[in-house]
Design an enzyme around this catalytic site. Structure first.
Site, PDB file in Angstrom:
ATOM      1  N   GLY A   6       0.830  -1.203   0.000  1.00  0.00           N
ATOM      2  CA  GLY A   6       0.000   0.000   0.000  1.00  0.00           C
ATOM      3  C   GLY A   6       0.861   1.248   0.000  1.00  0.00           C
ATOM      4  O   GLY A   6       2.019   1.229  -0.439  1.00  0.00           O
ATOM      5  N   SER A   7       0.296   2.327   0.520  1.00  0.00           N
ATOM      6  CA  SER A   7       0.979   3.616   0.480  1.00  0.00           C
ATOM      7  C   SER A   7       2.124   3.681   1.495  1.00  0.00           C
ATOM      8  O   SER A   7       2.156   2.921   2.472  1.00  0.00           O
ATOM      9  CB  SER A   7      -0.041   4.714   0.801  1.00  0.00           C
ATOM     10  OG  SER A   7      -0.605   4.439   2.078  1.00  0.00           O
TER      11      SER A   7
ATOM     12  N   GLY B  19       2.590   2.189   5.268  1.00  0.00           N
ATOM     13  CA  GLY B  19       3.769   1.379   5.585  1.00  0.00           C
ATOM     14  C   GLY B  19       4.490   1.876   6.823  1.00  0.00           C
ATOM     15  O   GLY B  19       4.959   1.084   7.643  1.00  0.00           O
TER      16      GLY B  19
ATOM     17  N   GLU C  24       5.726  -3.438   0.793  1.00  0.00           N
ATOM     18  CA  GLU C  24       5.698  -3.143  -0.653  1.00  0.00           C
ATOM     19  C   GLU C  24       4.923  -1.844  -0.811  1.00  0.00           C
ATOM     20  O   GLU C  24       3.695  -1.857  -0.882  1.00  0.00           O
ATOM     21  CB  GLU C  24       4.982  -4.266  -1.415  1.00  0.00           C
ATOM     22  CG  GLU C  24       5.678  -5.603  -1.357  1.00  0.00           C
ATOM     23  CD  GLU C  24       6.922  -5.678  -2.229  1.00  0.00           C
ATOM     24  OE1 GLU C  24       7.238  -4.680  -2.910  1.00  0.00           O
ATOM     25  OE2 GLU C  24       7.572  -6.721  -2.204  1.00  0.00           O
TER      26      GLU C  24
HETATM   27  P1  NAD Z   1      -3.483   2.232   1.238  1.00  0.00           P
HETATM   28  O1  NAD Z   1      -2.188   2.433   1.940  1.00  0.00           O
HETATM   29  O2  NAD Z   1      -4.523   3.259   1.391  1.00  0.00           O
HETATM   30  O3  NAD Z   1      -4.156   0.850   1.700  1.00  0.00           O
HETATM   31  C1  NAD Z   1      -3.505  -0.388   1.506  1.00  0.00           C
HETATM   32  C2  NAD Z   1      -4.033  -1.399   2.498  1.00  0.00           C
HETATM   33  O4  NAD Z   1      -3.561  -1.072   3.804  1.00  0.00           O
HETATM   34  C3  NAD Z   1      -5.565  -1.450   2.604  1.00  0.00           C
HETATM   35  O5  NAD Z   1      -5.956  -2.799   2.738  1.00  0.00           O
HETATM   36  C4  NAD Z   1      -5.836  -0.661   3.866  1.00  0.00           C
HETATM   37  O6  NAD Z   1      -7.035  -1.013   4.512  1.00  0.00           O
HETATM   38  C5  NAD Z   1      -4.635  -1.042   4.723  1.00  0.00           C
HETATM   39  N1  NAD Z   1      -4.269  -0.082   5.775  1.00  0.00           N
HETATM   40  C6  NAD Z   1      -4.249   1.262   5.686  1.00  0.00           C
HETATM   41  N2  NAD Z   1      -3.804   1.798   6.842  1.00  0.00           N
HETATM   42  C7  NAD Z   1      -3.533   0.770   7.677  1.00  0.00           C
HETATM   43  C8  NAD Z   1      -3.070   0.683   9.021  1.00  0.00           C
HETATM   44  N3  NAD Z   1      -2.792   1.775   9.729  1.00  0.00           N
HETATM   45  N4  NAD Z   1      -2.916  -0.537   9.571  1.00  0.00           N
HETATM   46  C9  NAD Z   1      -3.185  -1.652   8.858  1.00  0.00           C
HETATM   47  N5  NAD Z   1      -3.651  -1.641   7.590  1.00  0.00           N
HETATM   48  C10 NAD Z   1      -3.825  -0.435   7.000  1.00  0.00           C
HETATM   49  O7  NAD Z   1      -3.113   2.005  -0.306  1.00  0.00           O
HETATM   50  P2  NAD Z   1      -4.083   1.881  -1.567  1.00  0.00           P
HETATM   51  O8  NAD Z   1      -4.626   3.225  -1.907  1.00  0.00           O
HETATM   52  O9  NAD Z   1      -5.000   0.734  -1.415  1.00  0.00           O
HETATM   53  O10 NAD Z   1      -3.017   1.437  -2.699  1.00  0.00           O
HETATM   54  C11 NAD Z   1      -2.209   2.321  -3.404  1.00  0.00           C
HETATM   55  C12 NAD Z   1      -0.795   2.347  -2.860  1.00  0.00           C
HETATM   56  O11 NAD Z   1      -0.249   1.027  -2.819  1.00  0.00           O
HETATM   57  C13 NAD Z   1       0.149   3.122  -3.742  1.00  0.00           C
HETATM   58  O12 NAD Z   1       0.991   3.895  -2.939  1.00  0.00           O
HETATM   59  C14 NAD Z   1       0.936   2.045  -4.478  1.00  0.00           C
HETATM   60  O13 NAD Z   1       2.190   2.463  -4.962  1.00  0.00           O
HETATM   61  C15 NAD Z   1       1.047   1.010  -3.412  1.00  0.00           C
HETATM   62  N6  NAD Z   1       1.333  -0.312  -3.969  1.00  0.00           N
HETATM   63  C16 NAD Z   1       2.603  -0.801  -3.855  1.00  0.00           C
HETATM   64  C17 NAD Z   1       2.929  -2.020  -4.427  1.00  0.00           C
HETATM   65  C18 NAD Z   1       4.321  -2.578  -4.328  1.00  0.00           C
HETATM   66  O14 NAD Z   1       4.499  -3.760  -4.606  1.00  0.00           O
HETATM   67  N7  NAD Z   1       5.330  -1.803  -3.964  1.00  0.00           N
HETATM   68  C19 NAD Z   1       1.950  -2.773  -5.091  1.00  0.00           C
HETATM   69  C20 NAD Z   1       0.659  -2.247  -5.172  1.00  0.00           C
HETATM   70  C21 NAD Z   1       0.358  -1.009  -4.603  1.00  0.00           C
END
Ligand code: NAD
EC number: 1.2.1.3
Length: 517
Positions: A247-248, A252, A269
Site C-alpha cells: 500500500g501507500s 507502511g 511493498e
Molecule cells: P493504502 O495504503 O490506502 O491501503 C492499503 C491497504 O492497507 C488497505 O488494505 C488498507 O485497509 C490497509 N491499511 C491502511 N492503513 C492501515 C493501518 N494503519 N494498519 C493496517 N492496515 C492499514 O493504499 P491503496 O490506496 O490501497 O493502494 C495504493 C498504494 O499502494 C500506492 O501507494 C501504491 O504504490 C502502493 N502499492 C505498492 C505495491 C508494491 O508492490 N510496492 C503494489 C501495489 C500497490
C-alpha cells in the site's frame, strides 16, 4: 444489474465465482461468517452497486486467528510437495475461472479487462512457481571446524502470516504471498482492500473449495474484511510473526512501527516514483510505447507506473512531441470494452488527488503540455474518468517528489552525461522501479552499476511498469525494502535454523576452547 454489467456478463461472472448479493467477509476456509458492518462495493466503471460484503469484528478475528494457529500445527507437518499439490489444484481452478475473475477485477477495480486477465495470469504463474518450489526449499550444508561434527541449515515455516493488500492489484498480490507461504507451511490471513472486497471473497471461495477437497485444516487460507482498523488487529497481534503489507508509504510507516514494537517481521511493498531515462541513443518508437503504457496503463494506478520521464536535451523536443501526439490517440472509457486504452480511477477521492496534483504543478511553476480534466456525460456517469495529463516540471517540485496515484506524467530535461540523469532519477524518496532507454552499452551498464539506479527494479529498453513473477519484486528506500514473488523471496516466509550434530564420543568446544572437569 446495471446496463454495463449486463452487457459485459458481470452477473454470470459473479455467479461463477460463488458471490451472493451480500457476502460474509470473514472466513477460516472451512466456514464463512461475519458480524460487522456492511461494505457496499460500487464499480468505478459505471458507479453501480456490485454487491455487499460484511466486515470482520474483533470477535470474528479472534475466531480466525485461533483457527489459523491450530491449523498451522497440522499443516506444518505435511510434506511440502504435498502442500504444493494443493496449490497445483488451486491453480487448476484459477485457470478454469480466469475469465470471470479477470472480469470482476476489471469491473470492481476499473483496470482494463486485458489487465484483469493479466492479473489472474500472474496468480497462475506464481502458483506454478510455488509448486516447483515445494520441492526446493533448500538449506546449505557447511563444513564444521570440529572433527566428527556435521553442520547444516534448514528452513521451517514461520506460523501465521498476515497479508494486507492494496486496491490496485486486488488479487495478484494475495497470491504472490499465499502461494509461497502455503508451500512453506504457513497459515495465511488476508485483509484485502476495503475498496475491492468482492474480489477478496471470490478468491477465498476458490481456495476454500480446493482446500476442503484436500482435507487441508481450517485456517490455512483465512479472510478478514474491513478498513485499516481490521488491518490493525493483525499488525498489533504478536500471534502473527510476519506482516506482508502492500500500500501507500503512509500506511507502511504506521504498519512498520506497530510490527517493530512487538519485534515481528514485516515485508513492505509501498509506493513508487518511477522514472524512465531517455538518452541520445534511445529507440524513440519503443520509448514512446514504454512511456505511454507506463504512464496511462491502469489509469496510472500501478505501483510501477511511469511518473517521470528524464530526457536528454538533444532529443527532448522530438521525444516530447512524439509522446504528446500519442496521448491524443488515447481512448478513455469503459475498461471492459477492449477498444479503450484508459479506464477510470478507483473513486472520487482519487479524482480529487489527481486534480490537486495538476493544480500544484502549475503553482510550482510547471508547464502543462497535455491538459487533464474530469470527463462527464454518457459513459462517464461514475465521475471517475479523467484525461491523462503531461506536465513539464522540475524534479525538486514537491508534487513531483510525491506519488500521485493517477495518470499524470512529469517530463524533464537533463544535459551532459548519463550520470546527471541517474542523479535525477535517484533524487526522490521512493525506490521501486526505474528504466533506461538506450542502445549505448556503456550507458546501460552504468545505469545498472553500483553508481546507477538505486531502485529494486532497474530495466534496460523496457519501461518501468509491470514485472515477471520469476524475479524478486520490490523496492528500496521509502518503498519499504521488501521482496515478494520469485527468486529467493520465499525465505521471508520461513525461519532459518542452523543445526550442528556431534557424532563422536567427545564434546569438543568451538574455537578450540578447553573446559576440563
Ligand atoms: P493504502 O495504503 O490506502 O491501503 C492499503 C491497504 O492497507 C488497505 O488494505 C488498507 O485497509 C490497509 N491499511 C491502511 N492503513 C492501515 C493501518 N494503519 N494498519 C493496517 N492496515 C492499514 O493504499 P491503496 O490506496 O490501497 O493502494 C495504493 C498504494 O499502494 C500506492 O501507494 C501504491 O504504490 C502502493 N502499492 C505498492 C505495491 C508494491 O508492490 N510496492 C503494489 C501495489 C500497490
Amino acid at each position: 444489474m446495471s446496463e454495463v454489467a449486463q452487457k459485459f456478463g458481470i452477473k454470470q461472472a459473479l455467479k461463477d465465482l460463488g458471490l451472493q448479493e451480500t457476502n460474509n467477509g470473514t472466513s477460516t476456509g472451512k466456514d464463512f461468517f461475519s458480524s460487522g458492518e456492511v461494505i457496499e462495493s460500487y464499480s468505478p466503471v459505471d458507479g453501480a452497486l456490485i454487491g455487499k460484503v460484511k466486515a470482520t469484528t474483533k470477535e470474528d478475528y479472534e475466531k480466525v486467528i485461533k483457527t489459523a494457529e491450530a491449523g498451522f500445527k497440522e499443516w506444518r507437518t505435511w510434506p511440502s510437495p504435498q502442500r504444493g499439490e494443493v496449490v497445483r489444484q488451486f491453480n487448476d481452478e484459477l485457470r478454469r475461472l480466469k475469465e470471470p475473475l479477470g472480469k470482476l477485477v476489471s469491473y470492481e477495480m476499473g483496470k482494463s479487462y486485458q489487465e484483469g486477465l493479466g492479473e489472474v495470469q500472474e496468480m497462475i504463474d506464481i502458483c506454478d512457481f510455488a509448486v516447483g518450489l515445494s520441492r526446493q526449499l533448500h538449506g546449505l550444508t557447511m563444513h564444521s571446524e570440529r572433527p566428527g561434527h556435521r553442520m547444516y541449515e534448514q528452513y521451517h515455516p514461520l506460523g501465521v502470516v498476515g497479508i494486507i493488500s492494496a486496491f490496485n492489484f486486488p488479487v495478484a498480490v494475495w497470491s504472490w504471498n499465499t502461494a509461497l507461504a502455503w508451500v512453506c507451511g504457513d497459515a495465511c490471513i488476508w485483509k484485502g482492500s476495503e475498496k475491492t472486497p468482492l474480489t477478496s471473497v471470490a478468491c477465498q471461495n476458490i481456495a476454500a473449495r480446493v482446500f476442503a477437497e484436500n482435507d487441508v485444516p481450517a485456517g490455512i487460507s483465512s479472510l478478514i474484511t474491513g478498513d485499516y482498523t481490521v488491518g490493525e488487529m493483525m499488525t498489533n497481534d504478536k500471534r502473527v510473526p510476519l506482516i506482508s503489507a502492500t500500500g501507500s508509504i503512509r500506511m507502511g510507516k504506521i504498519v512498520a512501527q506497530a510490527v517493530a514494537a512487538r519485534l515481528g517481521k514485516s515485508l513492505l511493498e509501498l509506493g513508487g516514483n518511477n522514472a524512465i531515462i531517455v538518452t541520445p541513443d534511445a529507440d524513440i518508437k519503443n520509448t514512446v510505447i514504454g512511456a505511454v503504457f507506463g504512464a496511462v496503463g491502469t489509469c496510472g494506478q500501478r505501483c510501477t507506473s511511469t511518473r517521470r520521464l528524464i530526457i536528454h536535451e538533444s532529443i527532448y523536443d522530438k521525444v516530447r512531441d512524439a509522446i504528446v501526439k500519442a496521448y491524443k490517440q488515447l481512448r478513455i472509457g469503459n475498461p471492459l470494452d477492449e477498444n479503450n486504452h484508459v479506464g477510470p480511477l478507483i473513486d472520487k477521492d482519487a479524482v480529487k488527488n489527481y486534480q490537486n496534483a495538476l493544480d500544484k504543478v502549475v503553482e510550482e511553476g510547471g508547464n502543462i503540455l497535455v491538459k487533464g480534466g474530469v470527463l462527464e456525460g454518457e459513459g462517464y456517469e461514475s465521475g471517475c474518468y479523467v484525461k491523462p495529463a503531461i506536465a513539464e516540471a522540475k524534479n525538486e517540485f514537491k508534487i513531483v517528489q510525491h506519488e500521485t496515484f493517477a495518470p499524470v506524467l512529469y517530463i524533464m530535461k537533463y544535459s551532459g552525461d548519463v550520470s546527471n540523469a541517474i542523479e535525477l532519477q535517484n533524487g526522490v524518496v521512493q525506490g521501486l522501479s526505474s528504466a533506461i532507454m538506450t542502445n549505448n552499452l556503456r550507458e546501460a551498464e552504468r545505469f545498472l552499476s553500483v553508481e546507477g539506479s538505486d531502485c529494486g527494479i532497474a530495466n534496460v529498453n523496457i519501461g518501468t511498469s509491470g514485472a515477471e513473477i520469476g524475479g524478486a519484486f520490490g523496492g528500496e528506500k521509502e518503498t519499504g525494502g521488501g521482496r515478494e514473488s520469485g527468486s529467493d523471496a520465499w525465505k521471508i516466509y520461513m525461519r532459518r535454523q542452523t543445526n550442528t550434530i556431534n557424532y563422536t564420543t567427545e564434546l569438543p568446544l568451538a574455537q578450540g576452547i578447553k573446559f576440563d572437569l
